[in-house]
Enzyme design. Structure first.
Site, short mmCIF file in Angstrom:
data_model
loop_
_atom_site.label_atom_id
_atom_site.label_comp_id
_atom_site.label_asym_id
_atom_site.label_seq_id
_atom_site.Cartn_x
_atom_site.Cartn_y
_atom_site.Cartn_z
N GLU A 30 26.15 2.81 100.61
CA GLU A 30 26.88 3.71 101.51
C GLU A 30 26.24 3.66 102.89
O GLU A 30 25.03 3.44 103.02
CB GLU A 30 26.81 5.13 100.92
CG GLU A 30 27.45 6.18 101.79
CD GLU A 30 27.68 7.51 101.07
OE1 GLU A 30 27.28 7.66 99.89
OE2 GLU A 30 28.30 8.40 101.70
N ASN A 75 30.63 9.99 100.40
CA ASN A 75 31.12 11.03 101.31
C ASN A 75 31.38 10.46 102.71
O ASN A 75 32.26 10.95 103.43
CB ASN A 75 30.10 12.16 101.40
CG ASN A 75 29.88 12.86 100.06
OD1 ASN A 75 30.74 12.82 99.18
ND2 ASN A 75 28.73 13.50 99.89
N ASN A 175 37.21 9.21 97.98
CA ASN A 175 35.95 9.51 97.27
C ASN A 175 35.85 11.01 96.99
O ASN A 175 36.03 11.82 97.91
CB ASN A 175 34.76 9.11 98.15
CG ASN A 175 33.43 9.49 97.53
OD1 ASN A 175 33.00 8.90 96.53
ND2 ASN A 175 32.77 10.49 98.10
N GLU A 176 35.57 11.35 95.76
CA GLU A 176 35.28 12.75 95.36
C GLU A 176 36.19 13.76 96.06
O GLU A 176 35.71 14.74 96.65
CB GLU A 176 33.80 13.07 95.59
CG GLU A 176 32.88 12.26 94.71
CD GLU A 176 31.40 12.69 94.77
OE1 GLU A 176 31.02 13.49 95.63
OE2 GLU A 176 30.64 12.21 93.91
N TYR A 247 25.31 12.71 88.36
CA TYR A 247 23.87 12.63 88.65
C TYR A 247 23.17 13.69 87.82
O TYR A 247 23.71 14.78 87.64
CB TYR A 247 23.59 12.91 90.13
CG TYR A 247 24.21 11.89 91.07
CD1 TYR A 247 23.57 10.69 91.34
CD2 TYR A 247 25.44 12.15 91.68
CE1 TYR A 247 24.13 9.76 92.21
CE2 TYR A 247 26.01 11.22 92.55
CZ TYR A 247 25.36 10.03 92.81
OH TYR A 247 25.92 9.12 93.67
N GLU A 295 29.72 6.16 90.34
CA GLU A 295 28.46 6.73 90.87
C GLU A 295 27.71 7.34 89.70
O GLU A 295 28.24 8.23 89.02
CB GLU A 295 28.71 7.81 91.93
CG GLU A 295 29.11 7.26 93.28
CD GLU A 295 29.14 8.32 94.37
OE1 GLU A 295 28.27 9.23 94.35
OE2 GLU A 295 30.02 8.23 95.23
N GLN A 352 22.23 4.58 94.33
CA GLN A 352 22.77 3.47 95.08
C GLN A 352 21.83 2.27 94.89
O GLN A 352 21.09 2.27 93.91
CB GLN A 352 22.92 3.88 96.53
CG GLN A 352 23.91 5.06 96.68
CD GLN A 352 24.28 5.40 98.11
OE1 GLN A 352 23.96 4.68 99.04
NE2 GLN A 352 24.95 6.54 98.31
#
Ligand code: AHR
Length: 504
Positions: A30, A75, A175-176, A247, A295, A352
Protein backbone atom coordinates in the site's frame (compact mmCIF):
# COMPACT_ATOMS: atom_id res chain seq x y z
CA UNK A 1 -9.50 -30.17 28.61
CA UNK A 2 -7.19 -33.15 28.01
CA UNK A 3 -3.65 -33.50 29.23
CA UNK A 4 -2.21 -36.23 26.99
CA UNK A 5 0.71 -35.15 24.89
CA UNK A 6 -0.03 -37.46 21.96
CA UNK A 7 -1.84 -36.54 18.77
CA UNK A 8 -2.84 -38.88 15.99
CA UNK A 9 -3.36 -38.05 12.37
CA UNK A 10 -4.42 -39.97 9.28
CA UNK A 11 -3.23 -38.66 5.94
CA UNK A 12 -4.75 -40.35 2.93
CA UNK A 13 -4.23 -39.67 -0.76
CA UNK A 14 -7.93 -39.83 -1.38
CA UNK A 15 -8.96 -37.26 1.27
CA UNK A 16 -8.63 -34.39 -1.20
CA UNK A 17 -9.91 -30.94 -0.28
CA UNK A 18 -8.85 -29.18 -3.48
CA UNK A 19 -5.90 -28.13 -5.58
CA UNK A 20 -4.21 -25.23 -3.80
CA UNK A 21 -4.50 -22.00 -5.77
CA UNK A 22 -0.97 -20.60 -5.51
CA UNK A 23 -2.41 -17.10 -5.21
CA UNK A 24 -3.10 -17.82 -1.52
CA UNK A 25 0.57 -16.91 -1.11
CA UNK A 26 -0.07 -13.37 -2.29
CA UNK A 27 0.86 -10.18 -0.47
CA UNK A 28 0.08 -6.48 -0.42
CA UNK A 29 1.85 -3.16 -0.91
CA UNK A 30 0.00 0.00 0.00
CA UNK A 31 1.10 3.59 -0.47
CA UNK A 32 1.62 4.18 3.21
CA UNK A 33 4.45 4.27 5.72
CA UNK A 34 7.72 3.00 4.27
CA UNK A 35 6.19 0.26 2.12
CA UNK A 36 6.87 1.98 -1.20
CA UNK A 37 9.33 4.77 -0.33
CA UNK A 38 12.21 3.26 1.66
CA UNK A 39 10.76 -0.22 1.14
CA UNK A 40 10.67 -1.29 -2.48
CA UNK A 41 11.87 2.06 -3.89
CA UNK A 42 14.87 4.03 -2.67
CA UNK A 43 16.99 5.47 -5.49
CA UNK A 44 19.79 6.55 -3.11
CA UNK A 45 20.18 3.08 -1.61
CA UNK A 46 23.46 1.27 -2.41
CA UNK A 47 21.53 -1.74 -3.75
CA UNK A 48 19.17 0.31 -5.95
CA UNK A 49 18.83 -0.72 -9.60
CA UNK A 50 18.79 1.77 -12.48
CA UNK A 51 15.10 2.49 -11.79
CA UNK A 52 15.62 3.13 -8.07
CA UNK A 53 14.24 -0.19 -6.74
CA UNK A 54 16.11 -1.88 -3.91
CA UNK A 55 17.68 -5.12 -5.10
CA UNK A 56 18.13 -6.41 -1.54
CA UNK A 57 14.34 -6.18 -1.06
CA UNK A 58 13.66 -7.71 -4.46
CA UNK A 59 15.84 -10.69 -3.57
CA UNK A 60 13.88 -11.33 -0.37
CA UNK A 61 10.57 -11.08 -2.23
CA UNK A 62 11.87 -13.49 -4.87
CA UNK A 63 12.78 -15.94 -2.11
CA UNK A 64 9.15 -15.83 -0.96
CA UNK A 65 7.97 -16.48 -4.55
CA UNK A 66 4.97 -14.15 -4.16
CA UNK A 67 2.48 -14.89 -6.96
CA UNK A 68 0.27 -11.79 -6.67
CA UNK A 69 0.53 -8.40 -4.93
CA UNK A 70 -2.43 -6.18 -4.06
CA UNK A 71 -1.91 -2.48 -4.81
CA UNK A 72 -2.20 0.54 -4.13
CA UNK A 73 -4.38 0.11 -1.00
CA UNK A 74 -5.90 -0.41 1.44
CA UNK A 75 -7.48 2.66 2.96
CA UNK A 76 -5.19 4.73 0.73
CA UNK A 77 -7.07 3.77 -2.42
CA UNK A 78 -10.33 5.31 -1.23
CA UNK A 79 -8.89 8.82 -1.64
CA UNK A 80 -6.49 8.14 -4.53
CA UNK A 81 -6.57 9.83 -7.91
CA UNK A 82 -4.74 7.32 -10.05
CA UNK A 83 -4.06 10.01 -12.66
CA UNK A 84 -1.73 11.72 -10.12
CA UNK A 85 0.63 8.76 -10.39
CA UNK A 86 1.15 8.58 -14.17
CA UNK A 87 3.06 10.72 -16.68
CA UNK A 88 6.25 12.72 -16.10
CA UNK A 89 7.29 12.34 -12.46
CA UNK A 90 8.31 15.99 -12.12
CA UNK A 91 4.78 17.06 -13.01
CA UNK A 92 3.04 14.80 -10.49
CA UNK A 93 1.31 16.52 -7.58
CA UNK A 94 2.08 16.03 -3.92
CA UNK A 95 -1.21 15.31 -2.16
CA UNK A 96 -2.54 15.26 1.36
CA UNK A 97 -3.22 11.58 1.96
CA UNK A 98 -6.19 11.53 4.29
CA UNK A 99 -6.35 7.86 5.26
CA UNK A 100 -2.93 7.83 6.92
CA UNK A 101 -2.42 11.61 7.32
CA UNK A 102 0.76 11.78 5.24
CA UNK A 103 1.98 13.48 2.08
CA UNK A 104 1.90 11.27 -1.02
CA UNK A 105 4.57 12.47 -3.48
CA UNK A 106 3.44 10.18 -6.34
CA UNK A 107 6.97 9.26 -7.39
CA UNK A 108 5.65 5.75 -7.93
CA UNK A 109 2.33 5.05 -9.60
CA UNK A 110 0.50 2.48 -11.69
CA UNK A 111 3.07 2.06 -14.48
CA UNK A 112 6.10 1.87 -12.24
CA UNK A 113 4.44 -0.61 -9.92
CA UNK A 114 3.16 -2.81 -12.77
CA UNK A 115 6.63 -2.85 -14.31
CA UNK A 116 8.32 -3.64 -10.97
CA UNK A 117 5.89 -6.51 -10.39
CA UNK A 118 6.41 -7.84 -13.91
CA UNK A 119 10.18 -7.82 -13.42
CA UNK A 120 9.66 -9.84 -10.24
CA UNK A 121 7.38 -12.30 -12.05
CA UNK A 122 4.38 -11.51 -9.88
CA UNK A 123 0.83 -10.48 -10.83
CA UNK A 124 -0.85 -7.27 -9.67
CA UNK A 125 -4.21 -7.26 -7.88
CA UNK A 126 -5.34 -3.69 -8.53
CA UNK A 127 -7.88 -1.91 -6.35
CA UNK A 128 -10.06 0.92 -7.68
CA UNK A 129 -11.27 3.90 -5.67
CA UNK A 130 -14.94 3.51 -4.80
CA UNK A 131 -14.61 5.93 -1.88
CA UNK A 132 -14.22 9.43 -3.33
CA UNK A 133 -14.60 8.25 -6.94
CA UNK A 134 -16.53 5.64 -8.86
CA UNK A 135 -17.43 4.08 -12.21
CA UNK A 136 -15.72 6.62 -14.41
CA UNK A 137 -12.30 6.58 -12.72
CA UNK A 138 -12.41 2.76 -12.51
CA UNK A 139 -13.22 2.19 -16.16
CA UNK A 140 -10.62 4.78 -17.26
CA UNK A 141 -7.90 3.17 -15.15
CA UNK A 142 -8.76 -0.24 -16.59
CA UNK A 143 -8.67 1.14 -20.14
CA UNK A 144 -5.34 2.81 -19.35
CA UNK A 145 -3.87 -0.44 -18.02
CA UNK A 146 -5.30 -3.12 -20.24
CA UNK A 147 -6.48 -1.74 -23.59
CA UNK A 148 -3.81 -2.22 -26.28
CA UNK A 149 -4.09 1.11 -28.15
CA UNK A 150 -6.22 3.44 -30.26
CA UNK A 151 -8.26 5.04 -27.44
CA UNK A 152 -7.66 8.09 -25.29
CA UNK A 153 -6.50 6.29 -22.13
CA UNK A 154 -4.58 3.48 -23.80
CA UNK A 155 -2.75 5.96 -26.03
CA UNK A 156 -1.96 8.06 -22.99
CA UNK A 157 -0.30 5.02 -21.41
CA UNK A 158 1.75 4.55 -24.59
CA UNK A 159 2.67 8.23 -24.56
CA UNK A 160 3.85 7.70 -20.97
CA UNK A 161 6.31 5.13 -22.23
CA UNK A 162 4.41 1.88 -21.74
CA UNK A 163 3.71 0.59 -25.23
CA UNK A 164 2.35 -2.76 -24.09
CA UNK A 165 -0.76 -3.08 -21.92
CA UNK A 166 -0.16 -4.28 -18.35
CA UNK A 167 -2.85 -6.98 -18.69
CA UNK A 168 -3.90 -6.77 -15.05
CA UNK A 169 -6.40 -9.53 -14.49
CA UNK A 170 -7.59 -9.17 -10.90
CA UNK A 171 -9.40 -6.03 -9.70
CA UNK A 172 -10.83 -5.13 -6.28
CA UNK A 173 -13.99 -3.06 -6.27
CA UNK A 174 -12.86 -0.65 -3.55
CA UNK A 175 -11.49 -1.40 -0.11
CA UNK A 176 -13.25 -2.07 3.22
CA UNK A 177 -16.29 -0.05 2.21
CA UNK A 178 -18.15 -1.31 5.31
CA UNK A 179 -15.68 0.49 7.61
CA UNK A 180 -16.74 3.83 9.09
CA UNK A 181 -13.05 4.89 8.92
CA UNK A 182 -13.05 4.47 5.15
CA UNK A 183 -13.05 7.65 3.05
CA UNK A 184 -16.41 7.48 1.29
CA UNK A 185 -17.74 4.75 3.60
CA UNK A 186 -21.04 3.35 2.32
CA UNK A 187 -24.04 1.45 3.51
CA UNK A 188 -24.45 -2.06 2.11
CA UNK A 189 -27.16 -0.81 -0.25
CA UNK A 190 -25.06 2.08 -1.53
CA UNK A 191 -21.98 -0.09 -1.99
CA UNK A 192 -23.86 -3.02 -3.54
CA UNK A 193 -25.37 -0.78 -6.23
CA UNK A 194 -22.11 1.05 -6.96
CA UNK A 195 -20.05 -2.15 -7.05
CA UNK A 196 -22.49 -3.77 -9.46
CA UNK A 197 -22.54 -0.82 -11.86
CA UNK A 198 -18.75 -0.46 -11.69
CA UNK A 199 -18.35 -4.18 -12.38
CA UNK A 200 -20.62 -3.96 -15.43
CA UNK A 201 -18.72 -1.00 -16.89
CA UNK A 202 -15.33 -2.58 -16.20
CA UNK A 203 -16.33 -5.84 -17.87
CA UNK A 204 -17.35 -3.87 -20.94
CA UNK A 205 -13.86 -2.41 -21.11
CA UNK A 206 -12.20 -5.80 -20.56
CA UNK A 207 -14.31 -8.99 -20.32
CA UNK A 208 -11.31 -11.08 -19.24
CA UNK A 209 -10.85 -9.49 -15.82
CA UNK A 210 -11.73 -11.06 -12.47
CA UNK A 211 -13.50 -8.94 -9.87
CA UNK A 212 -13.43 -8.96 -6.08
CA UNK A 213 -16.31 -7.37 -4.18
CA UNK A 214 -15.73 -5.99 -0.66
CA UNK A 215 -16.79 -8.23 2.18
CA UNK A 216 -16.45 -7.26 5.84
CA UNK A 217 -13.31 -5.63 7.24
CA UNK A 218 -13.22 -8.26 9.98
CA UNK A 219 -15.34 -10.88 11.67
CA UNK A 220 -15.88 -8.39 14.52
CA UNK A 221 -17.71 -5.80 12.42
CA UNK A 222 -21.20 -5.10 13.75
CA UNK A 223 -22.56 -5.38 10.20
CA UNK A 224 -21.03 -8.83 9.59
CA UNK A 225 -22.48 -10.99 7.96
CA UNK A 226 -25.46 -8.86 6.97
CA UNK A 227 -23.06 -6.78 4.85
CA UNK A 228 -22.15 -9.86 2.78
CA UNK A 229 -25.77 -10.93 2.32
CA UNK A 230 -27.00 -7.45 1.36
CA UNK A 231 -24.17 -6.50 -0.98
CA UNK A 232 -24.16 -9.88 -2.72
CA UNK A 233 -27.87 -9.42 -3.46
CA UNK A 234 -26.60 -6.86 -5.95
CA UNK A 235 -23.20 -8.15 -7.02
CA UNK A 236 -23.48 -11.95 -6.90
CA UNK A 237 -23.60 -12.58 -10.66
CA UNK A 238 -21.23 -9.72 -11.52
CA UNK A 239 -18.18 -10.68 -9.45
CA UNK A 240 -15.88 -13.66 -8.97
CA UNK A 241 -14.73 -13.31 -5.36
CA UNK A 242 -15.74 -11.71 -2.10
CA UNK A 243 -13.01 -10.31 0.14
CA UNK A 244 -12.28 -11.08 3.80
CA UNK A 245 -9.86 -9.11 5.98
CA UNK A 246 -8.64 -10.06 9.43
CA UNK A 247 -5.88 -8.94 11.80
CA UNK A 248 -5.25 -10.37 15.26
CA UNK A 249 -3.34 -9.04 18.26
CA UNK A 250 -2.25 -10.16 21.70
CA UNK A 251 -2.90 -6.94 23.60
CA UNK A 252 -3.67 -8.62 26.93
CA UNK A 253 -0.65 -10.93 26.63
CA UNK A 254 -2.65 -14.14 26.77
CA UNK A 255 -0.64 -16.31 24.40
CA UNK A 256 -2.80 -19.45 24.64
CA UNK A 257 -5.83 -17.38 23.67
CA UNK A 258 -3.87 -15.56 20.95
CA UNK A 259 -2.78 -18.84 19.33
CA UNK A 260 -6.40 -20.00 19.31
CA UNK A 261 -7.50 -17.04 17.16
CA UNK A 262 -7.56 -19.16 14.02
CA UNK A 263 -10.67 -20.81 15.49
CA UNK A 264 -12.31 -17.44 14.81
CA UNK A 265 -10.78 -17.27 11.35
CA UNK A 266 -12.07 -20.73 10.53
CA UNK A 267 -15.55 -19.70 11.64
CA UNK A 268 -15.28 -16.47 9.63
CA UNK A 269 -14.50 -18.43 6.43
CA UNK A 270 -17.37 -20.86 7.13
CA UNK A 271 -19.83 -18.03 7.69
CA UNK A 272 -18.85 -16.11 4.57
CA UNK A 273 -19.01 -19.32 2.49
CA UNK A 274 -22.44 -20.13 3.91
CA UNK A 275 -23.69 -16.60 3.25
CA UNK A 276 -22.50 -16.86 -0.35
CA UNK A 277 -24.26 -20.21 -0.70
CA UNK A 278 -27.45 -18.75 0.75
CA UNK A 279 -27.42 -16.02 -1.91
CA UNK A 280 -26.60 -18.63 -4.56
CA UNK A 281 -29.67 -20.64 -3.52
CA UNK A 282 -31.85 -17.54 -3.30
CA UNK A 283 -30.87 -16.45 -6.79
CA UNK A 284 -31.17 -20.00 -8.17
CA UNK A 285 -27.63 -19.40 -9.40
CA UNK A 286 -25.24 -22.05 -10.63
CA UNK A 287 -22.22 -20.00 -9.72
CA UNK A 288 -20.20 -20.75 -6.59
CA UNK A 289 -18.55 -17.66 -5.10
CA UNK A 290 -14.91 -17.99 -4.10
CA UNK A 291 -13.13 -16.10 -1.35
CA UNK A 292 -10.24 -13.66 -1.56
CA UNK A 293 -8.71 -13.25 1.91
CA UNK A 294 -6.86 -10.21 0.69
CA UNK A 295 -5.67 -8.75 4.00
CA UNK A 296 -4.50 -10.89 6.91
CA UNK A 297 -1.79 -10.78 9.55
CA UNK A 298 -0.94 -9.96 13.15
CA UNK A 299 -1.20 -6.19 13.77
CA UNK A 300 -1.04 -4.47 17.14
CA UNK A 301 2.58 -3.92 18.24
CA UNK A 302 2.89 -0.54 16.51
CA UNK A 303 -0.46 0.97 17.54
CA UNK A 304 0.89 3.19 20.34
CA UNK A 305 3.89 4.38 18.40
CA UNK A 306 1.69 5.27 15.41
CA UNK A 307 -0.57 7.42 17.53
CA UNK A 308 2.44 9.65 18.30
CA UNK A 309 3.58 10.26 14.72
CA UNK A 310 3.43 13.78 13.31
CA UNK A 311 1.03 14.10 10.40
CA UNK A 312 1.79 15.29 6.86
CA UNK A 313 5.25 13.87 6.34
CA UNK A 314 6.44 11.66 3.47
CA UNK A 315 6.86 7.95 4.25
CA UNK A 316 6.86 8.01 8.07
CA UNK A 317 7.52 4.71 9.91
CA UNK A 318 3.90 3.61 10.20
CA UNK A 319 2.63 0.18 11.26
CA UNK A 320 6.16 -1.11 11.80
CA UNK A 321 5.24 -4.10 13.93
CA UNK A 322 8.26 -6.04 15.15
CA UNK A 323 7.17 -9.65 15.18
CA UNK A 324 8.07 -12.29 17.74
CA UNK A 325 7.91 -16.07 17.77
CA UNK A 326 4.27 -16.32 18.86
CA UNK A 327 3.27 -14.03 15.97
CA UNK A 328 5.05 -16.39 13.58
CA UNK A 329 3.12 -19.33 15.07
CA UNK A 330 -0.19 -17.58 14.53
CA UNK A 331 0.80 -16.62 10.98
CA UNK A 332 1.62 -20.31 10.43
CA UNK A 333 -1.81 -21.26 11.77
CA UNK A 334 -3.47 -18.72 9.49
CA UNK A 335 -1.71 -20.27 6.49
CA UNK A 336 -2.80 -23.71 7.70
CA UNK A 337 -6.38 -22.40 7.84
CA UNK A 338 -6.21 -21.27 4.20
CA UNK A 339 -4.91 -24.67 3.15
CA UNK A 340 -7.74 -26.44 4.93
CA UNK A 341 -10.15 -24.16 3.04
CA UNK A 342 -8.43 -24.59 -0.32
CA UNK A 343 -11.78 -25.44 -1.89
CA UNK A 344 -13.04 -21.92 -1.19
CA UNK A 345 -10.14 -19.54 -0.49
CA UNK A 346 -8.49 -18.97 -3.85
CA UNK A 347 -6.51 -15.83 -3.10
CA UNK A 348 -5.00 -14.39 0.06
CA UNK A 349 -2.67 -11.46 0.66
CA UNK A 350 -0.39 -11.26 3.66
CA UNK A 351 -0.72 -7.61 4.65
CA UNK A 352 1.72 -6.29 3.97
CA UNK A 353 5.08 -7.13 2.34
CA UNK A 354 7.73 -4.56 3.29
CA UNK A 355 8.06 -2.44 6.47
CA UNK A 356 4.30 -1.97 7.03
CA UNK A 357 3.16 -4.98 9.17
CA UNK A 358 5.53 -6.98 7.05
CA UNK A 359 7.74 -10.08 6.83
CA UNK A 360 10.53 -7.91 5.35
CA UNK A 361 11.99 -4.89 7.16
CA UNK A 362 14.47 -2.30 5.95
CA UNK A 363 16.53 0.59 7.23
CA UNK A 364 16.47 3.67 5.04
CA UNK A 365 19.82 3.55 3.29
CA UNK A 366 20.78 0.40 5.18
CA UNK A 367 20.04 -3.24 5.82
CA UNK A 368 17.05 -5.43 4.96
CA UNK A 369 16.12 -8.42 7.13
CA UNK A 370 13.61 -11.19 7.74
CA UNK A 371 11.06 -10.86 10.51
CA UNK A 372 9.93 -14.02 12.33
CA UNK A 373 6.75 -14.25 10.22
CA UNK A 374 8.87 -14.46 7.07
CA UNK A 375 9.52 -18.12 7.78
CA UNK A 376 6.08 -19.75 7.94
CA UNK A 377 5.15 -17.68 4.89
CA UNK A 378 8.28 -18.85 3.06
CA UNK A 379 7.73 -22.51 3.96
CA UNK A 380 4.07 -22.51 2.96
CA UNK A 381 4.82 -20.77 -0.34
CA UNK A 382 7.68 -23.17 -1.06
CA UNK A 383 6.20 -26.49 0.05
CA UNK A 384 2.46 -25.76 0.10
CA UNK A 385 1.78 -26.03 -3.62
CA UNK A 386 -0.17 -29.05 -4.80
CA UNK A 387 -3.33 -30.70 -3.50
CA UNK A 388 -4.54 -29.90 -0.01
CA UNK A 389 -5.47 -33.11 1.82
CA UNK A 390 -7.82 -33.23 4.81
CA UNK A 391 -5.91 -34.35 7.90
CA UNK A 392 -8.06 -36.51 10.19
CA UNK A 393 -6.80 -35.44 13.58
CA UNK A 394 -7.24 -36.61 17.12
CA UNK A 395 -5.44 -34.07 19.30
CA UNK A 396 -5.52 -33.16 22.97
CA UNK A 397 -7.35 -29.89 23.49
CA UNK A 398 -7.47 -26.87 25.79
CA UNK A 399 -9.81 -24.05 26.69
CA UNK A 400 -8.75 -20.41 26.54
CA UNK A 401 -10.45 -17.13 27.44
CA UNK A 402 -12.43 -16.91 24.19
CA UNK A 403 -12.33 -20.45 22.83
CA UNK A 404 -13.16 -23.96 23.95
CA UNK A 405 -11.79 -27.26 22.69
CA UNK A 406 -8.79 -25.76 20.94
CA UNK A 407 -6.67 -28.60 19.51
CA UNK A 408 -3.03 -28.27 20.51
CA UNK A 409 -2.18 -29.60 17.07
CA UNK A 410 -3.08 -27.33 14.17
CA UNK A 411 -2.21 -28.92 10.84
CA UNK A 412 -2.59 -29.04 7.08
CA UNK A 413 -1.23 -31.42 4.46
CA UNK A 414 -0.15 -30.72 0.91
CA UNK A 415 0.55 -33.41 -1.66
CA UNK A 416 2.63 -32.28 -4.61
CA UNK A 417 1.90 -35.00 -7.16
CA UNK A 418 4.34 -33.67 -9.72
CA UNK A 419 7.35 -33.69 -7.37
CA UNK A 420 6.03 -36.73 -5.47
CA UNK A 421 6.33 -34.86 -2.18
CA UNK A 422 4.09 -34.79 0.83
CA UNK A 423 4.32 -31.96 3.38
CA UNK A 424 2.78 -31.83 6.83
CA UNK A 425 2.50 -28.31 8.27
CA UNK A 426 1.94 -28.35 12.02
CA UNK A 427 1.79 -25.85 14.87
CA UNK A 428 2.06 -27.14 18.42
CA UNK A 429 0.01 -24.60 20.38
CA UNK A 430 1.03 -26.14 23.69
CA UNK A 431 3.20 -23.52 25.44
CA UNK A 432 4.44 -25.92 28.11
CA UNK A 433 5.23 -29.25 26.51
CA UNK A 434 6.04 -31.18 23.37
CA UNK A 435 3.43 -33.05 21.43
CA UNK A 436 4.13 -36.48 19.98
CA UNK A 437 2.51 -36.77 16.59
CA UNK A 438 1.78 -40.22 15.20
CA UNK A 439 0.85 -39.96 11.61
CA UNK A 440 -0.58 -42.71 9.41
CA UNK A 441 0.75 -42.19 5.88
CA UNK A 442 0.26 -45.77 4.69
CA UNK A 443 -1.47 -44.66 1.50
CA UNK A 444 1.85 -43.10 0.44
CA UNK A 445 3.68 -46.29 -0.39
CA UNK A 446 7.40 -45.80 -0.91
CA UNK A 447 7.56 -42.36 0.69
CA UNK A 448 10.22 -41.53 3.25
CA UNK A 449 10.99 -38.66 5.53
CA UNK A 450 13.41 -36.14 4.02
CA UNK A 451 13.28 -33.14 6.34
CA UNK A 452 11.69 -31.83 9.52
CA UNK A 453 12.03 -28.04 9.69
CA UNK A 454 11.29 -26.36 13.02
CA UNK A 455 10.83 -22.72 14.03
CA UNK A 456 11.10 -22.40 17.81
CA UNK A 457 12.75 -20.36 20.55
CA UNK A 458 12.84 -20.53 24.35
CA UNK A 459 11.32 -17.08 24.49
CA UNK A 460 7.90 -16.63 22.85
CA UNK A 461 8.64 -12.92 22.61
CA UNK A 462 11.99 -13.28 20.81
CA UNK A 463 12.29 -11.06 17.71
CA UNK A 464 14.64 -10.53 14.79
CA UNK A 465 16.39 -7.22 14.24
CA UNK A 466 18.70 -5.78 11.58
CA UNK A 467 21.70 -7.05 13.50
CA UNK A 468 20.46 -10.31 14.97
CA UNK A 469 18.26 -13.10 13.69
CA UNK A 470 17.18 -14.82 16.89
CA UNK A 471 14.23 -16.68 15.39
CA UNK A 472 15.19 -18.75 12.38
CA UNK A 473 14.34 -22.28 11.31
CA UNK A 474 16.54 -25.33 11.66
CA UNK A 475 16.18 -28.79 10.14
CA UNK A 476 16.94 -30.83 13.26
CA UNK A 477 13.33 -31.71 14.04
CA UNK A 478 12.96 -35.13 15.69
CA UNK A 479 10.97 -37.37 13.35
CA UNK A 480 11.18 -40.85 11.95
CA UNK A 481 9.23 -42.81 9.37
CA UNK A 482 8.68 -46.55 9.48
CA UNK A 483 6.19 -48.92 7.82
CA UNK A 484 3.90 -46.12 6.64
CA UNK A 485 3.92 -44.23 9.94
CA UNK A 486 5.63 -40.96 10.78
CA UNK A 487 6.35 -40.21 14.40
CA UNK A 488 7.39 -36.66 15.18
CA UNK A 489 8.14 -34.75 18.31
CA UNK A 490 6.69 -31.24 18.01
CA UNK A 491 8.47 -29.10 20.58
CA UNK A 492 6.39 -26.70 22.67
CA UNK A 493 5.21 -23.58 20.83
CA UNK A 494 6.68 -24.55 17.47
CA UNK A 495 6.04 -24.35 13.74
CA UNK A 496 6.91 -27.58 11.93
CA UNK A 497 7.29 -28.58 8.31
CA UNK A 498 7.62 -32.35 7.93
CA UNK A 499 8.54 -33.35 4.40
CA UNK A 500 8.28 -36.78 2.79
CA UNK A 501 9.32 -37.78 -0.69
CA UNK A 502 8.97 -40.87 -2.84
CA UNK A 503 12.08 -43.02 -2.87
CA UNK A 504 13.43 -42.82 -6.40
O1 AHR B 1 -3.11 -2.99 5.94
C1 AHR B 1 -3.37 -1.84 6.69
C2 AHR B 1 -4.82 -1.38 6.57
O2 AHR B 1 -5.67 -2.31 7.17
C3 AHR B 1 -5.38 -1.23 5.19
O3 AHR B 1 -5.08 -0.02 4.61
C4 AHR B 1 -6.85 -1.36 5.40
O4 AHR B 1 -7.51 -1.89 4.29
C5 AHR B 1 -6.98 -2.23 6.63
O5 AHR B 1 -7.82 -1.68 7.56
Amino acid sequence: MTTSNKAKMIVDKSFRIAEVDNRIYGSFIEHMGRAVYGGIYEPEHPSADSQGYRNDVKDLIKELNVPIIRYPGGNFVSGYNWEDGVGPVEERPKRMELAWRTIEPNYIGTNEFAQWAKDLGTEVMMAVNLGTRGIDAARNLLEYCNHPSGTYWSDLRRKHGYEQPHKIKTWCLGNEMDGPWQIGHKTAEEYGRLALETAKAMRQVDPDIELVTCGSSSSQMATFPEWEASTLEHTYEAVDYISLHQYYGNRDNDSANFLARTMDMDHFIHTVSSTCDYIMAKKRSKKKMNLSFDEWNVWYHSNDQDSKLDPWTIAPPQLEDVYNLEDALLVGSMLITFLRHADRVKMACLAQLVNVIAPIMTENGGRAWKQTIFYPYLHASKFGRGVSLMPVVDSPKYDSKDFTDVPYLDSAIVFNEENEELTIFAVNRNLESSLILECDVRSFTGYRLIEHIVLEHDDLKAVNTAGEEKVKPHSQGKSESKDGWVTASLTKASWNVIRLSKIK
